[in-house]
Write an enzyme that holds these catalytic residues in place. Sequence first.
Site, PDB file in Angstrom:
ATOM      1  N   VAL A  79       0.834  -1.208   0.000  1.00 43.49           N
ATOM      2  CA  VAL A  79       0.000   0.000   0.000  1.00 43.49           C
ATOM      3  C   VAL A  79       0.868   1.257   0.000  1.00 43.49           C
ATOM      4  O   VAL A  79       0.647   2.181  -0.793  1.00 43.49           O
ATOM      5  CB  VAL A  79      -0.959   0.002   1.225  1.00 43.49           C
ATOM      6  CG1 VAL A  79      -1.901   1.201   1.140  1.00 43.49           C
ATOM      7  CG2 VAL A  79      -1.759  -1.298   1.302  1.00 43.49           C
TER       8      VAL A  79
ATOM      9  N   VAL B  19     -10.983  -0.842   6.780  1.00 43.07           N
ATOM     10  CA  VAL B  19     -12.071  -1.800   6.516  1.00 43.07           C
ATOM     11  C   VAL B  19     -12.486  -1.667   5.051  1.00 43.07           C
ATOM     12  O   VAL B  19     -12.767  -0.573   4.577  1.00 43.07           O
ATOM     13  CB  VAL B  19     -13.308  -1.527   7.403  1.00 43.07           C
ATOM     14  CG1 VAL B  19     -14.401  -2.574   7.134  1.00 43.07           C
ATOM     15  CG2 VAL B  19     -12.934  -1.516   8.876  1.00 43.07           C
TER      16      VAL B  19
ATOM     17  N   LYS C 270     -12.271  -6.010  11.848  1.00 44.81           N
ATOM     18  CA  LYS C 270     -13.045  -5.065  11.032  1.00 44.81           C
ATOM     19  C   LYS C 270     -14.465  -4.903  11.591  1.00 44.81           C
ATOM     20  O   LYS C 270     -15.010  -3.800  11.601  1.00 44.81           O
ATOM     21  CB  LYS C 270     -13.072  -5.536   9.579  1.00 44.81           C
ATOM     22  CG  LYS C 270     -11.698  -5.440   8.918  1.00 44.81           C
ATOM     23  CD  LYS C 270     -11.635  -6.194   7.612  1.00 44.81           C
ATOM     24  CE  LYS C 270     -10.282  -6.077   6.939  1.00 44.81           C
ATOM     25  NZ  LYS C 270     -10.098  -6.987   5.813  1.00 44.81           N
TER      26      LYS C 270
ATOM     27  N   GLY D  48      -5.602  -4.934  -1.887  1.00 45.68           N
ATOM     28  CA  GLY D  48      -4.795  -4.586  -3.063  1.00 45.68           C
ATOM     29  C   GLY D  48      -4.084  -3.264  -2.813  1.00 45.68           C
ATOM     30  O   GLY D  48      -4.676  -2.337  -2.248  1.00 45.68           O
TER      31      GLY D  48
HETATM   32  P1  NDP Z   1       3.618  -4.570   3.675  1.00 52.97           P
HETATM   33  O1  NDP Z   1       4.093  -5.654   4.576  1.00 52.97           O
HETATM   34  O2  NDP Z   1       3.582  -4.807   2.218  1.00 52.97           O
HETATM   35  O3  NDP Z   1       4.531  -3.271   3.911  1.00 52.97           O
HETATM   36  C1  NDP Z   1       4.957  -2.849   5.191  1.00 52.97           C
HETATM   37  C2  NDP Z   1       5.936  -1.702   5.015  1.00 52.97           C
HETATM   38  O4  NDP Z   1       6.267  -1.198   6.295  1.00 52.97           O
HETATM   39  C3  NDP Z   1       7.245  -2.105   4.337  1.00 52.97           C
HETATM   40  O5  NDP Z   1       7.668  -1.082   3.469  1.00 52.97           O
HETATM   41  C4  NDP Z   1       8.235  -2.220   5.509  1.00 52.97           C
HETATM   42  O6  NDP Z   1       9.552  -1.882   5.176  1.00 52.97           O
HETATM   43  C5  NDP Z   1       7.678  -1.173   6.442  1.00 52.97           C
HETATM   44  N1  NDP Z   1       7.961  -1.496   7.845  1.00 52.97           N
HETATM   45  C6  NDP Z   1       7.529  -2.564   8.556  1.00 52.97           C
HETATM   46  N2  NDP Z   1       8.005  -2.505   9.811  1.00 52.97           N
HETATM   47  C7  NDP Z   1       8.760  -1.392   9.883  1.00 52.97           C
HETATM   48  C8  NDP Z   1       9.530  -0.799  10.910  1.00 52.97           C
HETATM   49  N3  NDP Z   1       9.607  -1.335  12.129  1.00 52.97           N
HETATM   50  N4  NDP Z   1      10.172   0.369  10.635  1.00 52.97           N
HETATM   51  C9  NDP Z   1      10.100   0.933   9.411  1.00 52.97           C
HETATM   52  N5  NDP Z   1       9.390   0.414   8.386  1.00 52.97           N
HETATM   53  C10 NDP Z   1       8.725  -0.740   8.635  1.00 52.97           C
HETATM   54  O7  NDP Z   1       2.191  -4.125   4.223  1.00 52.97           O
HETATM   55  P2  NDP Z   1       0.917  -3.655   3.389  1.00 52.97           P
HETATM   56  O8  NDP Z   1       1.290  -2.492   2.558  1.00 52.97           O
HETATM   57  O9  NDP Z   1       0.269  -4.806   2.754  1.00 52.97           O
HETATM   58  O10 NDP Z   1      -0.068  -3.199   4.567  1.00 52.97           O
HETATM   59  C11 NDP Z   1       0.135  -1.999   5.272  1.00 52.97           C
HETATM   60  C12 NDP Z   1      -1.063  -1.788   6.206  1.00 52.97           C
HETATM   61  O11 NDP Z   1      -2.230  -1.662   5.417  1.00 52.97           O
HETATM   62  C13 NDP Z   1      -1.325  -2.930   7.181  1.00 52.97           C
HETATM   63  O12 NDP Z   1      -1.777  -2.404   8.404  1.00 52.97           O
HETATM   64  C14 NDP Z   1      -2.430  -3.728   6.493  1.00 52.97           C
HETATM   65  O13 NDP Z   1      -3.250  -4.431   7.414  1.00 52.97           O
HETATM   66  C15 NDP Z   1      -3.210  -2.598   5.856  1.00 52.97           C
HETATM   67  N6  NDP Z   1      -4.005  -3.009   4.703  1.00 52.97           N
HETATM   68  C16 NDP Z   1      -3.397  -3.659   3.665  1.00 52.97           C
HETATM   69  C17 NDP Z   1      -4.134  -4.024   2.558  1.00 52.97           C
HETATM   70  C18 NDP Z   1      -3.500  -4.714   1.405  1.00 52.97           C
HETATM   71  O14 NDP Z   1      -4.218  -5.043   0.448  1.00 52.97           O
HETATM   72  N7  NDP Z   1      -2.208  -4.961   1.412  1.00 52.97           N
HETATM   73  C19 NDP Z   1      -5.581  -3.736   2.488  1.00 52.97           C
HETATM   74  C20 NDP Z   1      -6.103  -3.006   3.607  1.00 52.97           C
HETATM   75  C21 NDP Z   1      -5.328  -2.677   4.673  1.00 52.97           C
HETATM   76  P3  NDP Z   1      10.419  -2.764   4.124  1.00 52.97           P
HETATM   77  O15 NDP Z   1       9.744  -2.580   2.797  1.00 52.97           O
HETATM   78  O16 NDP Z   1      11.765  -2.172   4.140  1.00 52.97           O
HETATM   79  O17 NDP Z   1      10.332  -4.177   4.613  1.00 52.97           O
HETATM   80  N1  HSE Z   2      -6.143  -9.974   4.467  1.00 49.90           N
HETATM   81  C1  HSE Z   2      -7.156  -9.001   4.177  1.00 49.90           C
HETATM   82  C2  HSE Z   2      -8.217  -9.642   3.289  1.00 49.90           C
HETATM   83  C3  HSE Z   2      -6.538  -7.796   3.495  1.00 49.90           C
HETATM   84  O1  HSE Z   2      -8.012 -10.758   2.771  1.00 49.90           O
HETATM   85  O2  HSE Z   2      -9.281  -9.058   3.136  1.00 49.90           O
HETATM   86  C4  HSE Z   2      -7.421  -6.580   3.489  1.00 49.90           C
HETATM   87  O3  HSE Z   2      -7.697  -6.093   4.764  1.00 49.90           O
END
Ligand code: NDP
Ligand code: HSE
Length: 443
Positions: free
Chosen positions: A17, A133, A206, A309
């Site tokens: 994201v 959500v 959620k 996504g």
């Molecule tokens: P990712 O695991 O893809 O990305 C996490 C990012 O955070 C990475 O860039 C990572 O760094 C960085 N990070 C993690 N820990 C640390 C730390 N301690 N210090 C600094 N940077 C850190 O997560 P997503 O993008 O998938 O999800 C992000 C949030 O969005 C979550 O809370 C998730 O629940 C929520 N979400 C995600 C959705 C999805 O479709 N993916 C949908 C809806 C909500 P590095 O890249 O260097 O490892």
């Molecule tokens: N793991 C979650 C899902 C990502 O499958 O809906 C979005 O919150």
Amino acid sequence: MIEYRNLRVALLGAGSVGAQVAHQLLTHRDELAARIGAGIELAGVAVRSLDAPRDTEIPRELLTTDAESLITGADIVVELMGGLEPARTLILQALSSGADVITANKALLATHGPELFEAAEQVGAQLYYEAAVGGAIPIIRPLRDSLAGDRVTRIMGIVNGTTNFILDRMDAHGESMEEALATATALGYAEADPTADVGGYDAAQKAAILASLAFHTLVPADAVYREGITEVTLEQVVAARKAGYVVKLLAICERLTDPATGVDGVSARVHPALIPLTHPLAAVHGANNAVFVEAEAAGPLMFYGAGAGGIQTASAVLGDVVSAARRHVAGGPGVAESTHADLPVLPISAIMTRYQIALLVADEPGVLAHVAALFQSHGVSVETVQQSVAAVDPLSGAEAPSAATLVIGTHEASEADLAATVAALTTSSVVHSVTSVLRVEGL
Ligand code: NDP
Ligand code: HSE
């Protein structure tokens, strides 16, 4: 027009994201500035590893591993790291410095929401969480703002894309739970550890967020009744379709009165359920999400779209960035989270719904009457009964000579009465086994 200074945005995380959010902030700067009435400056992007591959190109000089320093002096902090720590500490730090915070972190909100909202209120800042959500689906803002003058009575939704994808594969392709999960993993829908999805934890977080917002009442995640999809069998999915239903993992939040105590309260639950094939939620396929909201004046409303996504979720995050930036320009304190109703959160025993129960019974005279009497004695009214000759016990796979399958649909009954009925059926001498108990919703 009054000129406003550029607003500094600190982005924590550049994963699925975060990388998309960074890209949009950098490429749509001018358009965003025109919509906000102030420029947006991406001050930096905190990551774990400076060299990790990214989905979009982020200028190297913006990347940092020092999230704490990045937050200092930011007007808006966007938390997309995930997990409880250090996300919680960093958000508290940002709020205490007066920055508005945007997060998509449902696990954090469902666990530490009250602490974070309290911290925001104390300094007049605001915590935004549209993406937490339903991914791209606008559902938080409609509940918080558009329906703020109405009274929400019920929410029923598919809020986890991974489990919807799995159940859809079982239904449409006849895959077993294990095969469908493997497909979801191969396509990148399920996490390496899919427990939060298939165990219903993600959906319960959620549901806690939606119920708290809709009912102006703090509903913690551990007060949400939760069953995942791990016990759902292909046999149940196939039988459901034959009977005109589909199995979905639903999150249901409702106002209700406990029939046993007369107490008015709210309930939040997550469990697999049968819904009629004609219901709009039955048409939610793949990893999509949909949320049905019923409000006293508005009536039924449905919100549908991509529940996850990177780029889709970034859309919701960007909307929050614009809202937070506009608030800065307009001035004044943030809108505090409303928990004024403070209704009791009722246990699962308080809910009323319909059920479908499948039994393997002895194929002998009087058995049907005996089973019907058990339902009657526990106050559960039978609506439909279907009988067929059974060749095998669906639970054990063993041959079942002189046995029949009974599928019993009930009228609305209390969860407590249904549980007592199932307990009595389990110990009845004419019942070989209770092979399936599913709630029926959406009739
Ligand atoms: P990712 O695991 O893809 O990305 C996490 C990012 O955070 C990475 O860039 C990572 O760094 C960085 N990070 C993690 N820990 C640390 C730390 N301690 N210090 C600094 N940077 C850190 O997560 P997503 O993008 O998938 O999800 C992000 C949030 O969005 C979550 O809370 C998730 O629940 C929520 N979400 C995600 C959705 C999805 O479709 N993916 C949908 C809806 C909500 P590095 O890249 O260097 O490892
Ligand atoms: N793991 C979650 C899902 C990502 O499958 O809906 C979005 O919150």
